[in-house]
Design an enzyme around this catalytic site. Structure first.
Site, PDB file in Angstrom:
ATOM      1  N   ARG A 197       0.835  -1.215   0.000  1.00 40.03           N
ATOM      2  CA  ARG A 197       0.000   0.000   0.000  1.00 40.03           C
ATOM      3  C   ARG A 197       0.868   1.263   0.000  1.00 40.03           C
ATOM      4  NH1 ARG A 197      -2.695  -3.613  -0.892  1.00 40.03           N
ATOM      5  NH2 ARG A 197      -4.705  -4.231  -0.025  1.00 40.03           N
ATOM      6  N   SER A 271     -10.842  -0.376   3.540  1.00 39.44           N
ATOM      7  CA  SER A 271     -10.048  -0.627   4.762  1.00 39.44           C
ATOM      8  C   SER A 271      -9.471   0.683   5.257  1.00 39.44           C
ATOM      9  CB  SER A 271      -8.906  -1.599   4.456  1.00 39.44           C
ATOM     10  OG  SER A 271      -9.441  -2.812   4.002  1.00 39.44           O
ATOM     11  N   GLU A 367      -4.996   4.160   6.228  1.00 38.63           N
ATOM     12  CA  GLU A 367      -4.732   3.953   4.797  1.00 38.63           C
ATOM     13  C   GLU A 367      -5.107   5.191   3.969  1.00 38.63           C
ATOM     14  OE1 GLU A 367      -5.550  -0.129   3.193  1.00 38.63           O
ATOM     15  OE2 GLU A 367      -6.420   1.027   1.570  1.00 38.63           O
TER      16      GLU A 367
END
Ligand SMILES: Cc1cc2nc3c(=O)[nH]c(=O)nc-3n(C[C@H](O)[C@H](O)[C@H](O)COP(=O)(O)OP(=O)(O)OC[C@H]3O[C@@H](n4cnc5c(N)ncnc54)[C@H](O)[C@@H]3O)c2cc1C
Length: 373
Positions: A197, A271, A367
């Protein structure tokens, strides 16, 4: 959530000349004229449906549009914030910036080599539509990444991933423009510094470039990747032993549609926390204290933990405070159940982080990126 604001195009004779009026401003440069909207509400432009506005907004159809908008922002003294479909951002307040969206829908075969093709895709292409389009054309590989919200231009930024596959596997190059001076760049895969990520666009180049296109290398030979248990279970349930790319695509769409809340009905950003990665010794200690803790050992000796498990153990799953709730079925997905502000959402997220830190000594990292104040 697509950037489909119509643009007024006015042919221009002189090579570099701006005209603008308030509001909206019409900015012309070379062959392009773009319409800059002022005080643009962004609630419909972020999947958390947070209320915020941008001091200026532009929907660019071409590279010339982008350059014209960047020049305009420079003269106005406004920072520029490139945005896709707003599925990975938290708008904590109004943005004193020119929000720049792209709407060009272009996919182009650049080269064919053996069993592979190189394809260039404009940043404005909807990611899920791209996955379907590639499958239809017999260009395989992206199936596990079906139904991830957002635009192609945002995909390399956090190296999107799902069901055991990350986009870095396919990225050959990322093309864009530096916001500061309008100069073009092209980065190879190695220069993107992809991680979990993560990429150079989230770090050193954060908020300083506009990605305009990505090059992907895909396979013309079916090349499926089924390692993720939920995906395997779905294929088993369908009675499929040897999965084709179309089977994988259909199964991923089915699993995601069943499991993940749709932002259109339950505003969310997917998420909200990354799965934390900790050192081996820390993992051993935690495992002794919490034998049920799911652990995934990585090649470098570090250990990845399941953020959802940690959050659920702290009692957050399904908990609602004001208009923010952790989803009933997903201890990783924060949902805006009404008219919550970005500040309320971040305060809730902060309480989640603090309780996980307190109980497990593990730092959770958000995130989505935060903008506005
Ligand atoms: C329901 C749901 C499920 C999700 N599932 C997944 C998943 O399985 N895996 C996963 O990895 N992610 C997932 N996400 C997160 C999200 O879909 C991805 O991060 C996606 O790539 C974001 O695309 P976007 O166009 O919405 O970007 P935005 O949210 O608009 O922007 C994200 C960041 O990228 C920057 N940016 C966007 N476009 C450009 C550009 N052209 N040039 C420069 N900077 C740009 C923005 O400034 C911002 O910092 C999910 C989100 C939701 C809501």
């Amino acid at each position: 959530m697509k950037c489909l604001i119509p643009i007024t195009v006015v042919p221009k004779a002189s090579p570099r000349c701006w005209t603008w009026s308030r509001p909206p401003a019409k900015v012309c440069w070379r062959r392009s004229c773009v319409q800059i909207q002022r005080a643009k509400p962004l609630k419909a432009h972020n999947t958390l449906a947070l209320k915020a506005s941008a001091s200026a907004y532009v929907s660019a159809h071409s590279r010339d549009d982008i350059v014209a908008a960047l020049d305009w922002a420079r003269v106005e003294g406004l920072p520029v914030l490139p945005m896709g479909e707003g599925s990975n951002v938290v708008l904590a307040g109004d943005l004193k910036a020119l929000v720049l969206c792209q709407s060009e829908q272009r996919i182009q075969l650049v080269a064919e080599r053996g069993d592979t093709v190189s394809v260039q895709v404009s940043a404005g292409y909807n990611w899920h539509a791209l996955v379907g389009e590639c499958l239809d054309r017999g260009w395989y590989g992206l199936e596990n990444l079906a139904l991830i919200p957002g635009q192609a231009g945002a995909a390399p930024i956090q190296n999107i991933g799902a069901y055991g596959v990350e986009v870095e596997r396919f990225v050959e190059a990322v093309h864009g423009i530096y916001i500061e001076n309008g100069e073009a760049f092209s980065f190879s895969t190695a220069e993107c510094h992809f991680g979990y990520r993560d990429s150079v666009f989230k770090r050193e180049l954060r908020d300083s470039v506009v990605i305009t296109a990505i090059d992907l290398r895909l396979s013309t030979r079916p090349d499926t990747h089924v390692v993720y248990p939920a995906l395997q279970e779905e294929l088993d349930a369908r009675g499929i032993e040897t999965a084709s790319p179309a089977d994988v695509y259909a199964s991923v769409v089915a699993v995601r549609s069943r499991r993940l809340p749709d932002p259109m009905t339950e505003p969310n950003a997917g998420s909200f926390f990354k799965n934390p990665v900790i050192g081996g010794e820390h993992a051993d200690e935690l495992h002794k204290a919490f034998p049920q803790l799911p652990l995934y050992e990585l090649d470098d000796g570090t250990v990845k933990l399941a953020a959802a498990w940690l959050i659920e153990q702290c009692g957050w799953k399904g908990r609602r405070e004001g208009d923010i709730a952790m989803h009933d079925d997903h201890a990783l997905v924060l949902v805006n159940r009404g008219t919550a502000s970005g500040a309320e959402l971040l305060a809730y997220a902060g309480r989640v982080v603090a309780s996980v830190q307190h109980r497990f000594g593990v730092a959770l990292e958000m995130e989505p990126r935060i903008y506005g104040n």
